[in-house]
Write an enzyme that holds these catalytic residues in place. Structure first.
Site, PDB file in Angstrom:
ATOM      1  N   LEU A 197       0.862  -1.174   0.000  1.00 26.37           N
ATOM      2  CA  LEU A 197       0.000   0.000   0.000  1.00 26.37           C
ATOM      3  C   LEU A 197       0.899   1.225   0.000  1.00 26.37           C
ATOM      4  CD1 LEU A 197      -2.807  -0.702   2.669  1.00 26.37           C
ATOM      5  CD2 LEU A 197      -3.033  -0.790   0.184  1.00 26.37           C
ATOM      6  N   ASP A 198       0.516   2.254  -0.740  1.00 22.55           N
ATOM      7  CA  ASP A 198       1.260   3.509  -0.693  1.00 22.55           C
ATOM      8  C   ASP A 198       1.294   4.027   0.741  1.00 22.55           C
ATOM      9  OD1 ASP A 198       1.347   3.351  -3.449  1.00 22.55           O
ATOM     10  OD2 ASP A 198      -0.279   4.791  -3.755  1.00 22.55           O
ATOM     11  N   ARG A 199       2.341   4.772   1.052  1.00 24.52           N
ATOM     12  CA  ARG A 199       2.466   5.332   2.402  1.00 24.52           C
ATOM     13  C   ARG A 199       1.225   6.117   2.833  1.00 24.52           C
ATOM     14  NH1 ARG A 199       7.620   8.940   4.636  1.00 24.52           N
ATOM     15  NH2 ARG A 199       6.921   9.076   6.809  1.00 24.52           N
ATOM     16  N   HIS A 235       0.244   3.285  -7.710  1.00 27.68           N
ATOM     17  CA  HIS A 235      -0.609   4.480  -7.663  1.00 27.68           C
ATOM     18  C   HIS A 235      -1.791   4.369  -8.623  1.00 27.68           C
ATOM     19  CE1 HIS A 235       2.963   7.198  -6.153  1.00 27.68           C
ATOM     20  NE2 HIS A 235       2.708   6.182  -5.342  1.00 27.68           N
TER      21      HIS A 235
END
Length: 250
Positions: free
Chosen positions: A56-58, A165
Site C-alpha cells: 500500500l502507498d504510504r 498508484h
C-alpha cells in the site's frame, strides 16, 4: 502507532489495518529510523521476518497482508498474479463522478530516481483496469477558484490490476482526483480542505480484501474500518450509512 491493528491472524497469514502515513517498508526517501510496518511486525514476531504479499502507498490506509513463511507468501503472490483476489477501496474525489464506470487506461511504470536507476526507463505502459461506483455526493458552500461552491464524491473502487498508484492516477485521468493527494491531486482543493476540515491525509482507504486461503482453502473476507477522522468527516457530509457499518471504527 504504538500497537498493530490486527484484523486477522493465523499460523500462516496476518492482516493489518495500516494507518495513513505509515511506511510499509524502510524507504530511501525517509530518514533512517522512520517507523515502518515491516519493522513493527519483526518486533511482534519476536525477531521473525514478515514476507511481503502486496503493498500500500504510504498515504493510503487500510488492510494489508503479510505471510508468516516464504512458502505461504509465494502462494499468495500467485493468487494476486492470477487475479484471484478481490480488493475494494473507498475514496473521496473532487467533483461529481459518473454513477459507475470502468477505467481501462494503461499506465507507465513510475520509477524511483534512486531505487530504480538501473531499471528500463522506456518500458511500455501496462494494462490497468479499475471499476468504480459513486456512493454519495456533497456540495459545500465554500468557494474555490472560479467556482462559488465545492463538490465531492464518495467512491468505491475495485481495481482489477495492481499498478503503482493505480487508483490515484486513474481518478486523476477522469478529472476526479482524490482529496489530499499531493502528487496526483488538486492543490487548491487540498489547501481548502486542510484549512476548513483539518485534512492531513490522502482520502484513499483499502477497506476490504477477499481471497481463498492458500493453506486452509477457507474463503477469506477481511475488512478494515475507516479511521475516526474519516468517519467524522463522512458523517458531516451526510455519507453515514452509505457504506457498511463494518467500515466504521468502533
Amino acid at each position: 502507532m504504538s500497537e498493530l491493528d490486527i484484523l486477522f491472524e493465523d499460523d500462516h497469514l496476518i492482516a493489518i489495518n495500516k494507518p495513513s502515513g505509515l511506511l510499509v517498508h524502510p524507504s530511501w526517501v525517509a530518514p533512517r529510523g522512520t517507523p515502518n510496518l515491516a519493522s513493527m511486525l519483526k518486533v511482534y514476531f519476536e525477531g521473525g521476518s514478515p514476507y511481503t504479499i502486496h503493498r500500500l502507498d504510504r498515504p493510503t490506509s487500510g488492510v494489508i497482508l503479510f505471510g508468516k513463511s516464504k512458502e505461504v507468501a509465494q502462494k499468495m503472490n500467485l493468487i494476486f498474479a492470477e487475479r484471484d483476489v478481490s480488493k475494494t477501496y473507498l475514496c473521496m474525489c473532487r467533483g461529481y463522478t459518473p454513477e459507475a464506470d470502468t477505467i481501462d487506461y494503461a499506465l507507465k511504470e513510475q520509477l524511483d530516481k534512486i531505487a530504480d536507476k538501473h531499471a528500463n526507463q522506456d518500458k511500455e505502459a501496462q494494462e490497468a483496469v479499475s471499476h468504480y461506483r459513486r456512493l454519495g455526493t456533497v456540495e459545500l458552500d465554500i468557494p474555490i477558484g472560479r467556482y462559488d461552491k465545492s463538490r465531492y464524491s464518495l467512491v468505491e473502487v475495485k481495481p482489477e490490476t495492481g499498478r503503482k498508484h493505480q487508483i490515484r492516477r486513474h481518478m486523476k485521468h477522469i478529472f476526479h482526483p482524490i482529496a489530499g493527494d499531493t502528487k496526483h491531486g488538486d492543490n487548491k482543493h487540498n489547501k481548502m480542505l486542510k484549512q476548513n476540515f483539518d485534512l492531513q491525509r490522502l482520502m484513499l482507504m483499502a477497506t476490504n480484501i477477499q481471497f481463498t486461503h492458500p493453506i486452509t482453502q477457507e474463503f477469506m473476507d477481511i475488512t478494515a474500518p475507516v479511521d475516526s477522522y474519516c468517519d467524522e468527516l463522512f458523517a458531516g457530509f451526510g455519507w453515514k450509512g452509505l457504506f457498511p457499518d463494518s467500515l466504521v471504527d468502533s
